[in-house]
Design a protein around this motif. Structure first.
Motif, PDB file in Angstrom:
ATOM      1  N   GLY A 122       0.373   0.740   3.634  1.00 39.65           N
ATOM      2  CA  GLY A 122       0.280  -0.721   3.672  1.00 39.65           C
ATOM      3  C   GLY A 122       0.317  -1.248   5.098  1.00 39.65           C
ATOM      4  N   GLY A 123       0.339  -2.573   5.214  1.00 32.44           N
ATOM      5  CA  GLY A 123       0.305  -3.197   6.531  1.00 32.44           C
ATOM      6  C   GLY A 123       1.464  -2.760   7.414  1.00 32.44           C
ATOM      7  N   ILE A 124       2.684  -2.997   6.967  1.00 31.21           N
ATOM      8  CA  ILE A 124       3.861  -2.638   7.766  1.00 31.21           C
ATOM      9  C   ILE A 124       4.068  -1.120   7.748  1.00 31.21           C
ATOM     10  CG2 ILE A 124       6.388  -2.838   7.877  1.00 31.21           C
ATOM     11  CD1 ILE A 124       6.028  -5.767   6.872  1.00 31.21           C
ATOM     12  N   ASP A 183       2.764   6.990  -1.072  1.00 29.65           N
ATOM     13  CA  ASP A 183       2.146   5.735  -1.506  1.00 29.65           C
ATOM     14  C   ASP A 183       1.443   5.995  -2.838  1.00 29.65           C
ATOM     15  OD1 ASP A 183       0.590   3.185  -1.541  1.00 29.65           O
ATOM     16  OD2 ASP A 183       1.330   3.016   0.505  1.00 29.65           O
ATOM     17  N   ASP A 204       3.638   7.134  -7.628  1.00 28.16           N
ATOM     18  CA  ASP A 204       3.811   5.768  -8.113  1.00 28.16           C
ATOM     19  C   ASP A 204       5.307   5.505  -8.242  1.00 28.16           C
ATOM     20  OD1 ASP A 204       4.003   3.370  -9.376  1.00 28.16           O
ATOM     21  OD2 ASP A 204       2.684   3.887 -11.066  1.00 28.16           O
ATOM     22  N   LEU A 205       5.835   4.738  -7.301  1.00 31.15           N
ATOM     23  CA  LEU A 205       7.278   4.494  -7.278  1.00 31.15           C
ATOM     24  C   LEU A 205       7.730   3.558  -8.392  1.00 31.15           C
ATOM     25  CD1 LEU A 205       7.755   4.187  -3.417  1.00 31.15           C
ATOM     26  CD2 LEU A 205       8.344   6.135  -4.857  1.00 31.15           C
ATOM     27  N   GLY A 254      10.467 -11.548   8.453  1.00 33.89           N
ATOM     28  CA  GLY A 254      10.011 -12.873   8.042  1.00 33.89           C
ATOM     29  C   GLY A 254       8.523 -12.756   7.764  1.00 33.89           C
ATOM     30  N   TYR A 258      11.460 -10.786  -6.833  1.00 28.98           N
ATOM     31  CA  TYR A 258      11.335 -10.203  -5.489  1.00 28.98           C
ATOM     32  C   TYR A 258      12.623 -10.403  -4.688  1.00 28.98           C
ATOM     33  CZ  TYR A 258       9.263  -9.507  -0.798  1.00 28.98           C
ATOM     34  OH  TYR A 258       8.978  -9.082   0.477  1.00 28.98           O
ATOM     35  N   THR A 282      -0.038  -9.216   7.020  1.00 21.86           N
ATOM     36  CA  THR A 282      -0.434  -7.965   6.350  1.00 21.86           C
ATOM     37  C   THR A 282      -1.230  -8.333   5.096  1.00 21.86           C
ATOM     38  OG1 THR A 282       1.397  -7.842   4.781  1.00 21.86           O
ATOM     39  CG2 THR A 282       1.815  -6.944   6.974  1.00 21.86           C
ATOM     40  N   LYS A 333      15.232  -7.673  -3.137  1.00 23.33           N
ATOM     41  CA  LYS A 333      15.451  -7.565  -1.684  1.00 23.33           C
ATOM     42  C   LYS A 333      16.915  -7.826  -1.336  1.00 23.33           C
ATOM     43  CE  LYS A 333      11.240  -6.523  -0.528  1.00 23.33           C
ATOM     44  NZ  LYS A 333      10.914  -5.202   0.010  1.00 23.33           N
ATOM     45  N   HIS A 364      -4.173   5.585  -2.666  1.00 22.20           N
ATOM     46  CA  HIS A 364      -3.905   4.718  -1.508  1.00 22.20           C
ATOM     47  C   HIS A 364      -3.501   5.566  -0.311  1.00 22.20           C
ATOM     48  CE1 HIS A 364      -3.301   0.549  -3.460  1.00 22.20           C
ATOM     49  NE2 HIS A 364      -3.964   1.325  -4.296  1.00 22.20           N
ATOM     50  N   SER A 392      13.807  -4.954   3.545  1.00 21.42           N
ATOM     51  CA  SER A 392      14.122  -6.083   2.667  1.00 21.42           C
ATOM     52  C   SER A 392      13.228  -7.254   3.055  1.00 21.42           C
ATOM     53  CB  SER A 392      15.614  -6.400   2.805  1.00 21.42           C
ATOM     54  OG  SER A 392      15.972  -7.533   2.062  1.00 21.42           O
ATOM     55  N   ILE A 435       5.023 -11.744   8.197  1.00 18.04           N
ATOM     56  CA  ILE A 435       4.292 -10.726   8.964  1.00 18.04           C
ATOM     57  C   ILE A 435       2.863 -10.711   8.425  1.00 18.04           C
ATOM     58  CG2 ILE A 435       4.207  -8.276   9.628  1.00 18.04           C
ATOM     59  CD1 ILE A 435       6.871  -9.589  10.463  1.00 18.04           C
ATOM     60  N   CYS A 472       9.589   1.346   2.448  1.00 11.94           N
ATOM     61  CA  CYS A 472       8.790   0.193   2.861  1.00 11.94           C
ATOM     62  C   CYS A 472       7.929  -0.313   1.709  1.00 11.94           C
ATOM     63  CB  CYS A 472       7.913   0.626   4.035  1.00 11.94           C
ATOM     64  SG  CYS A 472       7.153  -0.731   4.880  1.00 11.94           S
ATOM     65  N   THR A 483       0.429 -10.772   2.715  1.00 14.01           N
ATOM     66  CA  THR A 483       0.561 -12.199   3.037  1.00 14.01           C
ATOM     67  C   THR A 483      -0.775 -12.886   3.315  1.00 14.01           C
ATOM     68  OG1 THR A 483       1.003 -11.536   5.322  1.00 14.01           O
ATOM     69  CG2 THR A 483       2.909 -12.044   3.957  1.00 14.01           C
TER      70      THR A 483
HETATM   71  P1  NAD Z   1       1.447  -4.195   1.755  1.00 10.77           P
HETATM   72  O1  NAD Z   1       1.060  -4.714   0.424  1.00 10.77           O
HETATM   73  O2  NAD Z   1       0.471  -4.213   2.877  1.00 10.77           O
HETATM   74  O3  NAD Z   1       2.004  -2.710   1.633  1.00 10.77           O
HETATM   75  C1  NAD Z   1       2.810  -2.270   0.565  1.00 10.77           C
HETATM   76  C2  NAD Z   1       2.529  -0.802   0.356  1.00 10.77           C
HETATM   77  O4  NAD Z   1       3.343  -0.378  -0.762  1.00 10.77           O
HETATM   78  C3  NAD Z   1       1.058  -0.533  -0.014  1.00 10.77           C
HETATM   79  O5  NAD Z   1       0.552   0.554   0.750  1.00 10.77           O
HETATM   80  C4  NAD Z   1       1.125  -0.203  -1.489  1.00 10.77           C
HETATM   81  O6  NAD Z   1       0.087   0.690  -1.918  1.00 10.77           O
HETATM   82  C5  NAD Z   1       2.514   0.426  -1.585  1.00 10.77           C
HETATM   83  N1  NAD Z   1       2.978   0.382  -2.974  1.00 10.77           N
HETATM   84  C6  NAD Z   1       2.929  -0.674  -3.815  1.00 10.77           C
HETATM   85  N2  NAD Z   1       3.351  -0.307  -5.027  1.00 10.77           N
HETATM   86  C7  NAD Z   1       3.681   1.007  -4.943  1.00 10.77           C
HETATM   87  C8  NAD Z   1       4.133   1.948  -5.875  1.00 10.77           C
HETATM   88  N3  NAD Z   1       4.348   1.627  -7.165  1.00 10.77           N
HETATM   89  N4  NAD Z   1       4.348   3.217  -5.460  1.00 10.77           N
HETATM   90  C9  NAD Z   1       4.105   3.586  -4.170  1.00 10.77           C
HETATM   91  N5  NAD Z   1       3.662   2.722  -3.234  1.00 10.77           N
HETATM   92  C10 NAD Z   1       3.441   1.448  -3.633  1.00 10.77           C
HETATM   93  O7  NAD Z   1       2.768  -5.012   2.130  1.00 10.77           O
HETATM   94  P2  NAD Z   1       3.483  -5.210   3.544  1.00 10.77           P
HETATM   95  O8  NAD Z   1       3.328  -6.637   3.906  1.00 10.77           O
HETATM   96  O9  NAD Z   1       3.121  -4.145   4.485  1.00 10.77           O
HETATM   97  O10 NAD Z   1       5.005  -5.043   3.078  1.00 10.77           O
HETATM   98  C11 NAD Z   1       5.763  -3.869   3.315  1.00 10.77           C
HETATM   99  C12 NAD Z   1       7.205  -4.162   2.986  1.00 10.77           C
HETATM  100  O11 NAD Z   1       7.676  -5.246   3.802  1.00 10.77           O
HETATM  101  C13 NAD Z   1       7.412  -4.605   1.548  1.00 10.77           C
HETATM  102  O12 NAD Z   1       8.600  -4.028   1.061  1.00 10.77           O
HETATM  103  C14 NAD Z   1       7.549  -6.096   1.657  1.00 10.77           C
HETATM  104  O13 NAD Z   1       8.318  -6.632   0.610  1.00 10.77           O
HETATM  105  C15 NAD Z   1       8.246  -6.238   2.990  1.00 10.77           C
HETATM  106  N6  NAD Z   1       8.070  -7.546   3.607  1.00 10.77           N
HETATM  107  C16 NAD Z   1       6.827  -7.972   4.007  1.00 10.77           C
HETATM  108  C17 NAD Z   1       6.715  -9.217   4.601  1.00 10.77           C
HETATM  109  C18 NAD Z   1       5.408  -9.752   5.081  1.00 10.77           C
HETATM  110  O14 NAD Z   1       5.364 -10.921   5.516  1.00 10.77           O
HETATM  111  N7  NAD Z   1       4.328  -8.990   5.040  1.00 10.77           N
HETATM  112  C19 NAD Z   1       7.853 -10.025   4.775  1.00 10.77           C
HETATM  113  C20 NAD Z   1       9.078  -9.568   4.352  1.00 10.77           C
HETATM  114  C21 NAD Z   1       9.175  -8.314   3.781  1.00 10.77           C
END
Ligand code: NAD
Length: 244
Positions: free
Chosen positions: A25-27, A46, A63-64, A182, A151, A186, A155, A50, A137, A184, A86, A189
């Motif tokens: 994913g993004g982060i 992941d 698949d978590l 906060g 959610y 990705t 968290k 993916h 979180s 981010i 993550c 969002t």
């Molecule tokens: P994202 O959607 O880009 O990435 C999430 C990743 O989790 C993806 O690669 C997805 O395939 C994987 N995933 C989803 N369901 C899954 C499953 N059942 N089994 C295995 N993998 C699975 O999201 P992101 O923005 O990179 O977020 C990453 C983390 O940061 C998340 O926990 C999110 O809650 C947290 N977060 C993000 C933001 C933001 O603004 N982007 C803010 C606060 C917290």
């Protein structure tokens, strides 16, 4: 490692294995990239299909949200020195309209998987006398967010869980911390409605949204020896979005 170690040694993860969930994913991808740069061997768990950006991480599909798949995955885990949970999902809706399945799947992926993975990696970390666990979180887990009861519960749950495990495993050299991002930029969002995005930016002291790499740097800090005396903490990476 001692007090006079050079900075590069303190930051190095050479010889360590890191498991990153949601590493496509993004982060997550930014975390994978930075931990690789720091010298770690990285496993990316992941969703099946993916695989994420090509790189030197080993992709392990799981698949978590599927308890049986998580159990099988945990049974096969090698020694892990750093665990970064993550993976995270949203299924938004006001609480009076929230369906059981939207509550359940969010809790399963965001919180239950963290419990099962931590339970699986801790025994070998304890035996090794060292380990680092970082759970991603969100500031919304601390303050609540309209339409995100599932959610934010997951968290907030990660924070209580991390603080408890930090107390349980600290004497064995294992540190457990939380990163609370906060806004981010990705894939999670990018579909936010414009007014929501604008409000979040307005809240932010730095006046801009974070990038995945901002979060990855905090994760590297907590996985490295730079944070040797830090455990049970919540590190916000939010540009000052939540300052209370
Ligand atoms: P994202 O959607 O880009 O990435 C999430 C990743 O989790 C993806 O690669 C997805 O395939 C994987 N995933 C989803 N369901 C899954 C499953 N059942 N089994 C295995 N993998 C699975 O999201 P992101 O923005 O990179 O977020 C990453 C983390 O940061 C998340 O926990 C999110 O809650 C947290 N977060 C993000 C933001 C933001 O603004 N982007 C803010 C606060 C917290």
């Amino acid at each position: 490692m001692n007090e006079t170690s050079p900075l590069s040694d303190l930051l190095s993860l050479r010889g360590r294995t890191a498991l990153v969930t949601g590493g496509s994913g993004g982060i997550g991808a930014a975390v994978v990239e930075l931990l690789l740069e720091a010298g770690a061997t990285v496993l990316n768990a992941d969703l099946p299909g993916h695989e994420g950006p090509p790189g030197a991480a080993r992709y392990v599909p799981c698949d978590l949200g599927d308890a049986q798949a998580v159990a099988a995955f945990c049974d096969e885990l090698p020694q892990v020195d750093c665990l970064v949970h993550c993976a995270g999902i949203t299924r938004d809706g006001v609480v009076w309209k929230m369906r059981d399945e939207d509550w359940d799947v969010v809790l399963r992926v965001n919180l239950d998987a963290a419990f099962r993975l931590v339970r699986a990696v801790v025994p070998r970390m304890r035996k090794a006398g060292q380990g680092r666990i970082v759970l991603i979180s969100s500031i919304n887990g601390e303050r609540g967010k309209f339409g995100q009861a599932n959610y934010t519960a997951s968290k907030a749950g990660l924070i209580g869980f991390a603080r408890t495990v930090a107390r349980e495993v600290g004497r064995f050299g294992v540190r457990v911390n939380v990163v609370a991002p906060g806004l981010i930029l990705t894939p999670m969002t990018e579909s936010l409605p414009e007014p929501v995005m604008a409000r979040a930016l307005e809240e932010t002291a730095l006046g801009e949204a974070g990038r995945p790499r901002d979060v990855a740097r905090a994760v590297l800090y907590l996985c490295s020896d730079l944070s040797s005396h830090v455990t049970g903490q919540v590190l916000r990476v939010d540009g000052g979005q939540l300052t209370a």
